[in-house]
Design a protein around this motif. Structure first.
Motif, PDB file in Angstrom:
ATOM      1  N   PHE A  87       8.235  14.565   3.122  1.00  0.00           N
ATOM      2  CA  PHE A  87       7.477  13.382   2.731  1.00  0.00           C
ATOM      3  C   PHE A  87       6.647  12.921   3.915  1.00  0.00           C
ATOM      4  N   PRO A  88       5.399  12.529   3.679  1.00  0.00           N
ATOM      5  CA  PRO A  88       4.613  12.052   4.806  1.00  0.00           C
ATOM      6  C   PRO A  88       5.225  10.781   5.403  1.00  0.00           C
ATOM      7  N   GLU A  89       5.122  10.640   6.689  1.00  0.00           N
ATOM      8  CA  GLU A  89       5.582   9.411   7.335  1.00  0.00           C
ATOM      9  C   GLU A  89       4.586   8.301   7.025  1.00  0.00           C
ATOM     10  N   PRO A  90       5.064   7.096   6.666  1.00  0.00           N
ATOM     11  CA  PRO A  90       4.119   6.006   6.461  1.00  0.00           C
ATOM     12  C   PRO A  90       3.423   5.646   7.773  1.00  0.00           C
ATOM     13  N   SER A  91       2.241   5.075   7.647  1.00  0.00           N
ATOM     14  CA  SER A  91       1.530   4.653   8.853  1.00  0.00           C
ATOM     15  C   SER A  91       2.076   3.299   9.301  1.00  0.00           C
ATOM     16  N   THR A  92       1.544   2.796  10.389  1.00  0.00           N
ATOM     17  CA  THR A  92       1.952   1.467  10.847  1.00  0.00           C
ATOM     18  C   THR A  92       0.919   0.425  10.423  1.00  0.00           C
ATOM     19  N   GLU A  93      -0.008   0.859   9.542  1.00  0.00           N
ATOM     20  CA  GLU A  93      -1.067  -0.060   9.101  1.00  0.00           C
ATOM     21  C   GLU A  93      -0.570  -0.888   7.924  1.00  0.00           C
ATOM     22  N   PRO A  94      -0.476  -2.215   8.083  1.00  0.00           N
ATOM     23  CA  PRO A  94      -0.031  -3.043   6.956  1.00  0.00           C
ATOM     24  C   PRO A  94      -1.062  -2.996   5.840  1.00  0.00           C
ATOM     25  N   LEU A  95      -0.620  -2.721   4.625  1.00  0.00           N
ATOM     26  CA  LEU A  95      -1.562  -2.650   3.509  1.00  0.00           C
ATOM     27  C   LEU A  95      -1.381  -3.837   2.558  1.00  0.00           C
ATOM     28  N   VAL A  96      -0.135  -4.075   2.167  1.00  0.00           N
ATOM     29  CA  VAL A  96       0.155  -5.225   1.302  1.00  0.00           C
ATOM     30  C   VAL A  96       1.030  -6.181   2.111  1.00  0.00           C
ATOM     31  N   VAL A  97       0.547  -7.392   2.309  1.00  0.00           N
ATOM     32  CA  VAL A  97       1.291  -8.337   3.150  1.00  0.00           C
ATOM     33  C   VAL A  97       1.502  -9.652   2.395  1.00  0.00           C
ATOM     34  N   LEU A  98       2.765  -9.992   2.178  1.00  0.00           N
ATOM     35  CA  LEU A  98       3.106 -11.285   1.576  1.00  0.00           C
ATOM     36  C   LEU A  98       3.737 -12.144   2.657  1.00  0.00           C
ATOM     37  N   HIS A 121       3.411  -0.862   4.390  1.00  0.00           N
ATOM     38  CA  HIS A 121       2.414  -0.131   5.174  1.00  0.00           C
ATOM     39  C   HIS A 121       1.758   0.953   4.342  1.00  0.00           C
ATOM     40  N   ARG A 122       0.574   1.341   4.764  1.00  0.00           N
ATOM     41  CA  ARG A 122      -0.128   2.407   4.051  1.00  0.00           C
ATOM     42  C   ARG A 122       0.725   3.674   4.051  1.00  0.00           C
ATOM     43  N   GLY A 123       0.927   4.229   2.870  1.00  0.00           N
ATOM     44  CA  GLY A 123       1.716   5.456   2.741  1.00  0.00           C
ATOM     45  C   GLY A 123       3.210   5.211   2.569  1.00  0.00           C
ATOM     46  N   GLU A 124       3.607   3.947   2.592  1.00  0.00           N
ATOM     47  CA  GLU A 124       5.035   3.640   2.486  1.00  0.00           C
ATOM     48  C   GLU A 124       5.470   3.560   1.016  1.00  0.00           C
ATOM     49  N   VAL A 125       6.722   3.943   0.776  1.00  0.00           N
ATOM     50  CA  VAL A 125       7.309   3.811  -0.560  1.00  0.00           C
ATOM     51  C   VAL A 125       8.454   2.808  -0.456  1.00  0.00           C
ATOM     52  N   VAL A 126       8.274   1.672  -1.126  1.00  0.00           N
ATOM     53  CA  VAL A 126       9.276   0.610  -1.077  1.00  0.00           C
ATOM     54  C   VAL A 126       9.906   0.477  -2.459  1.00  0.00           C
ATOM     55  N   VAL A 127      11.214   0.597  -2.530  1.00  0.00           N
ATOM     56  CA  VAL A 127      11.923   0.405  -3.793  1.00  0.00           C
ATOM     57  C   VAL A 127      12.512  -1.001  -3.796  1.00  0.00           C
ATOM     58  N   VAL A 128      12.249  -1.735  -4.876  1.00  0.00           N
ATOM     59  CA  VAL A 128      12.778  -3.092  -5.025  1.00  0.00           C
ATOM     60  C   VAL A 128      13.889  -3.049  -6.059  1.00  0.00           C
ATOM     61  N   ILE A 129      15.079  -3.472  -5.661  1.00  0.00           N
ATOM     62  CA  ILE A 129      16.171  -3.526  -6.630  1.00  0.00           C
ATOM     63  C   ILE A 129      16.821  -4.905  -6.589  1.00  0.00           C
ATOM     64  N   GLY A 130      17.589  -5.184  -7.611  1.00  0.00           N
ATOM     65  CA  GLY A 130      18.281  -6.467  -7.674  1.00  0.00           C
ATOM     66  C   GLY A 130      18.636  -6.772  -9.113  1.00  0.00           C
ATOM     67  N   PRO A 131      19.538  -7.738  -9.301  1.00  0.00           N
ATOM     68  CA  PRO A 131      19.996  -8.060 -10.653  1.00  0.00           C
ATOM     69  C   PRO A 131      18.854  -8.505 -11.558  1.00  0.00           C
ATOM     70  N   SER A 132      19.060  -8.353 -12.842  1.00  0.00           N
ATOM     71  CA  SER A 132      18.114  -8.831 -13.844  1.00  0.00           C
ATOM     72  C   SER A 132      17.849 -10.326 -13.624  1.00  0.00           C
ATOM     73  N   GLY A 133      16.596 -10.716 -13.699  1.00  0.00           N
ATOM     74  CA  GLY A 133      16.247 -12.129 -13.534  1.00  0.00           C
ATOM     75  C   GLY A 133      16.048 -12.543 -12.090  1.00  0.00           C
ATOM     76  N   SER A 134      16.089 -11.587 -11.166  1.00  0.00           N
ATOM     77  CA  SER A 134      15.976 -11.972  -9.751  1.00  0.00           C
ATOM     78  C   SER A 134      14.531 -12.166  -9.287  1.00  0.00           C
ATOM     79  N   GLY A 135      13.562 -11.818 -10.133  1.00  0.00           N
ATOM     80  CA  GLY A 135      12.160 -12.081  -9.787  1.00  0.00           C
ATOM     81  C   GLY A 135      11.371 -10.828  -9.430  1.00  0.00           C
ATOM     82  N   LYS A 136      11.917  -9.653  -9.705  1.00  0.00           N
ATOM     83  CA  LYS A 136      11.252  -8.399  -9.328  1.00  0.00           C
ATOM     84  C   LYS A 136       9.933  -8.216 -10.080  1.00  0.00           C
TER      85      LYS A 136
END
Ligand code: ADP
Ligand code: MG
Length: 255
Positions: A8-19, A40-55
């Motif tokens: 898998f490609p390594e993600p960059s250190t460039e912030p792409l989506v910032v909250l 970051h650009r190229g990063e894969v972030v998985v969001v998990i959590g209970p139902s109703g948590s705001g995902k």
């Protein structure tokens, strides 16, 4: 782009989506609480959590399908536009795949994929068609191009939905439980396409409870509960060594 040991490609250190400190209420419900998240650009972030948590709300807020009250969200350094053409462009730059595939029922598979590029991006029809066929081939449904959505299985329709998003050449892809409405035997064919996409270097935010996908493709797992991000860690660390009781309790239920 450099690759890690898994291919898998390594993600960059460039912030792409910032909250930053994002807050949102539905009436009395504080559905997003001081959310800070940098993808970051190229990063894969998985969001998990209970139902109703705001995902889902988090995904919809990033795509501006929902408003927020305070804090900031930027994509590629630009603040989310409120409306108009700039918002249409943002929607095109941020691909979104939902639990329900939402294909246009009265358009063919090919037309489903060419519609966005020709209408929103101004791509000419021949180029849009050529690109659409490449994408349909990539997700394994090119031979179904002339059919209508109802003639395809759920797994095939979801792969078309992914191709349709990719046709807009998004800078980031959001997936909100893309396999949870599918029959079990179709889940892997969709996850395989998502893994390939991760390997190609796409920036992805993926809400899913498919732990196999998270372990294989995620650079980071974000755990949400009650509207807040409680933990962020690599999949290895998160799954073997969760820090909060909420995460331990959640993992105990799903693993
Ligand atoms: P998740 O995707 O983690 O299951 P959601 O983001 O869908 O969670 O929902 C978070 C909370 O916000 C839930 O309590 C849900 O009922 C509530 N909610 C979601 N959408 C709305 C809405 N449009 N109006 C009011 N409450 C909502
Ligand atoms: Mg949801």
């Amino acid at each position: 782009m450099s690759e890690d040991a898994t291919g898998f490609p390594e993600p960059s250190t460039e912030p792409l989506v910032v909250l930053q400190d994002v807050n949102k209420h539905f009436g009395d419900l504080h559905v997003l609480q001081d959310i800070n998240l940098t993808v970051h650009r190229g990063e894969v972030v998985v969001v998990i959590g209970p139902s109703g948590s705001g995902k889902s709300t988090l995904c919809r807020t990033i795509n501006r399908l929902e408003t927020y009250e305070s804090g900031s969200i930027t994509i590629g350094g630009e603040t989310l536009p409120e409306e108009g053409k700039a918002l249409a462009k943002l929607r095109a730059d941020v691909g979104m795949v939902f639990q329900s595939f939402n294909l246009f029922a009265h358009k063919t598979i090919l037309e489903n994929v060419t519609l966005g590029p020709t209408k929103v991006r101004g791509t000419n029809k021949a180029d849009a068609k050529k690109r659409a066929m490449e994408l349909l081939d990539r997700v394994g449904v090119a031979h179904q191009a002339a059919k209508y959505p109802a003639q395809l299985s759920g797994g095939q329709q979801q792969r078309v939905a992914i191709a349709r998003s990719l046709a807009m050449e998004p800078t980031v892809m959001l997936f909100d439980e893309p396999t949870s409405a599918l029959d079990p035997e179709m889940i892997n064919e969709v996850l395989d396409v998502m893994v390939q996409l991760a390997q190609s270097g796409m920036t992805m935010i993926v809400v899913t409870h498919e732990m196999g996908f998270a372990r294989k493709a995620a650079d980071r797992v974000v755990f949400m509960a009650d509207g807040a991000i409680l933990e962020q860690n690599t999949p290895e660390e998160f799954f073997t060594n969760p820090q909060t009781d909420r995460a331990k309790d959640f993992l105990g239920k799903i693993l």
